[in-house]
Design a protein around this motif. Structure first.
Motif, PDB file in Angstrom:
ATOM      1  N   ASN A  15       0.845  -1.193   0.000  1.00  0.00           N
ATOM      2  CA  ASN A  15       0.000   0.000   0.000  1.00  0.00           C
ATOM      3  C   ASN A  15       0.882   1.245   0.000  1.00  0.00           C
ATOM      4  O   ASN A  15       2.106   1.163  -0.074  1.00  0.00           O
ATOM      5  CB  ASN A  15      -0.982  -0.018   1.181  1.00  0.00           C
ATOM      6  CG  ASN A  15      -0.285   0.006   2.528  1.00  0.00           C
ATOM      7  OD1 ASN A  15       0.886   0.350   2.650  1.00  0.00           O
ATOM      8  ND2 ASN A  15      -1.014  -0.394   3.563  1.00  0.00           N
ATOM      9  N   ILE A  16       0.266   2.390   0.100  1.00  0.00           N
ATOM     10  CA  ILE A  16       0.994   3.668   0.030  1.00  0.00           C
ATOM     11  C   ILE A  16       2.008   3.820   1.170  1.00  0.00           C
ATOM     12  O   ILE A  16       2.998   4.539   1.044  1.00  0.00           O
ATOM     13  CB  ILE A  16      -0.004   4.846  -0.001  1.00  0.00           C
ATOM     14  CG1 ILE A  16       0.694   6.096  -0.494  1.00  0.00           C
ATOM     15  CG2 ILE A  16      -0.673   5.036   1.335  1.00  0.00           C
ATOM     16  CD1 ILE A  16      -0.250   7.197  -0.909  1.00  0.00           C
ATOM     17  N   ASN A  17       1.771   3.101   2.272  1.00  0.00           N
ATOM     18  CA  ASN A  17       2.685   3.158   3.410  1.00  0.00           C
ATOM     19  C   ASN A  17       3.813   2.127   3.315  1.00  0.00           C
ATOM     20  O   ASN A  17       4.630   2.005   4.226  1.00  0.00           O
ATOM     21  CB  ASN A  17       1.920   2.935   4.725  1.00  0.00           C
ATOM     22  CG  ASN A  17       0.880   3.994   4.961  1.00  0.00           C
ATOM     23  OD1 ASN A  17       1.096   5.171   4.655  1.00  0.00           O
ATOM     24  ND2 ASN A  17      -0.267   3.592   5.485  1.00  0.00           N
ATOM     25  N   THR A  21       0.327  -5.957   1.363  1.00  0.00           N
ATOM     26  CA  THR A  21      -1.109  -6.208   1.516  1.00  0.00           C
ATOM     27  C   THR A  21      -1.584  -7.453   0.781  1.00  0.00           C
ATOM     28  O   THR A  21      -2.569  -8.064   1.172  1.00  0.00           O
ATOM     29  CB  THR A  21      -1.929  -5.012   0.995  1.00  0.00           C
ATOM     30  OG1 THR A  21      -1.605  -4.809  -0.381  1.00  0.00           O
ATOM     31  CG2 THR A  21      -1.635  -3.758   1.799  1.00  0.00           C
ATOM     32  N   ASP A  22      -0.905  -7.815  -0.283  1.00  0.00           N
ATOM     33  CA  ASP A  22      -1.335  -8.947  -1.094  1.00  0.00           C
ATOM     34  C   ASP A  22      -0.125  -9.614  -1.740  1.00  0.00           C
ATOM     35  O   ASP A  22       0.968  -9.062  -1.764  1.00  0.00           O
ATOM     36  CB  ASP A  22      -2.286  -8.489  -2.210  1.00  0.00           C
ATOM     37  CG  ASP A  22      -3.558  -7.878  -1.658  1.00  0.00           C
ATOM     38  OD1 ASP A  22      -4.423  -8.644  -1.211  1.00  0.00           O
ATOM     39  OD2 ASP A  22      -3.680  -6.632  -1.692  1.00  0.00           O
ATOM     40  N   VAL A  23      -0.379 -10.796  -2.307  1.00  0.00           N
ATOM     41  CA  VAL A  23       0.654 -11.528  -3.024  1.00  0.00           C
ATOM     42  C   VAL A  23       0.094 -11.924  -4.380  1.00  0.00           C
ATOM     43  O   VAL A  23      -1.036 -12.400  -4.484  1.00  0.00           O
ATOM     44  CB  VAL A  23       1.065 -12.802  -2.250  1.00  0.00           C
ATOM     45  CG1 VAL A  23       2.090 -13.600  -3.021  1.00  0.00           C
ATOM     46  CG2 VAL A  23       1.581 -12.446  -0.869  1.00  0.00           C
ATOM     47  N   LEU A  24       0.872 -11.729  -5.429  1.00  0.00           N
ATOM     48  CA  LEU A  24       0.497 -12.163  -6.767  1.00  0.00           C
ATOM     49  C   LEU A  24       1.236 -13.456  -7.064  1.00  0.00           C
ATOM     50  O   LEU A  24       2.460 -13.524  -6.930  1.00  0.00           O
ATOM     51  CB  LEU A  24       0.859 -11.107  -7.813  1.00  0.00           C
ATOM     52  CG  LEU A  24       0.166  -9.751  -7.657  1.00  0.00           C
ATOM     53  CD1 LEU A  24       0.713  -8.770  -8.688  1.00  0.00           C
ATOM     54  CD2 LEU A  24      -1.328  -9.903  -7.818  1.00  0.00           C
ATOM     55  N   VAL A  25       0.489 -14.469  -7.456  1.00  0.00           N
ATOM     56  CA  VAL A  25       1.063 -15.790  -7.724  1.00  0.00           C
ATOM     57  C   VAL A  25       0.696 -16.186  -9.150  1.00  0.00           C
ATOM     58  O   VAL A  25      -0.479 -16.128  -9.516  1.00  0.00           O
ATOM     59  CB  VAL A  25       0.504 -16.835  -6.732  1.00  0.00           C
ATOM     60  CG1 VAL A  25       1.095 -18.205  -6.985  1.00  0.00           C
ATOM     61  CG2 VAL A  25       0.753 -16.397  -5.297  1.00  0.00           C
ATOM     62  N   PRO A  26       1.656 -16.606  -9.967  1.00  0.00           N
ATOM     63  CA  PRO A  26       1.321 -17.067 -11.310  1.00  0.00           C
ATOM     64  C   PRO A  26       0.309 -18.219 -11.250  1.00  0.00           C
ATOM     65  O   PRO A  26       0.360 -19.052 -10.341  1.00  0.00           O
ATOM     66  CB  PRO A  26       2.655 -17.551 -11.876  1.00  0.00           C
ATOM     67  CG  PRO A  26       3.692 -16.823 -11.080  1.00  0.00           C
ATOM     68  CD  PRO A  26       3.091 -16.659  -9.706  1.00  0.00           C
TER      69      PRO A  26
END
Length: 85
Positions: A15-17, A21-26
């Motif tokens: 996030n901006i801080n 916040t999340d994970v991208l997984v193929p």
């Protein structure tokens, strides 16, 4: 697949801080992970099947034997209908 290989394929969203916040997984990796989570390497059964109470397994088996004894059988193709749906 070893952890280092997995880690090299995923990306983190912050996030901006700067907080993760999340994970991208193929998708291919995701499918492999889900497959390994959902089945037992030794038995090959899905996790949900491994967790079924032994009493329920026995009751299902007894019911199947009872049905067979009275001639209540089903074609194999019909048994797979629920899986394909």
């Amino acid at each position: 697949m070893i952890i280092a290989e997995i880690e090299s394929q995923i990306r983190y969203v912050t996030n901006i801080n700067g907080e993760t916040t999340d994970v991208l997984v193929p998708v291919e990796l995701w499918q492999q992970l889900i497959s390994s989570i959902n089945s037992d390497n030794v038995s090959g059964l899905a996790w949900i099947d491994e967790q079924e109470p032994k009493a329920q397994i026995l009751a299902d088996l007894q019911e199947s034997v009872r049905q067979a004894a009275v001639g209540q059988t089903f074609p194999v193709s019909e048994l797979w209908d629920d899986i394909e749906a």
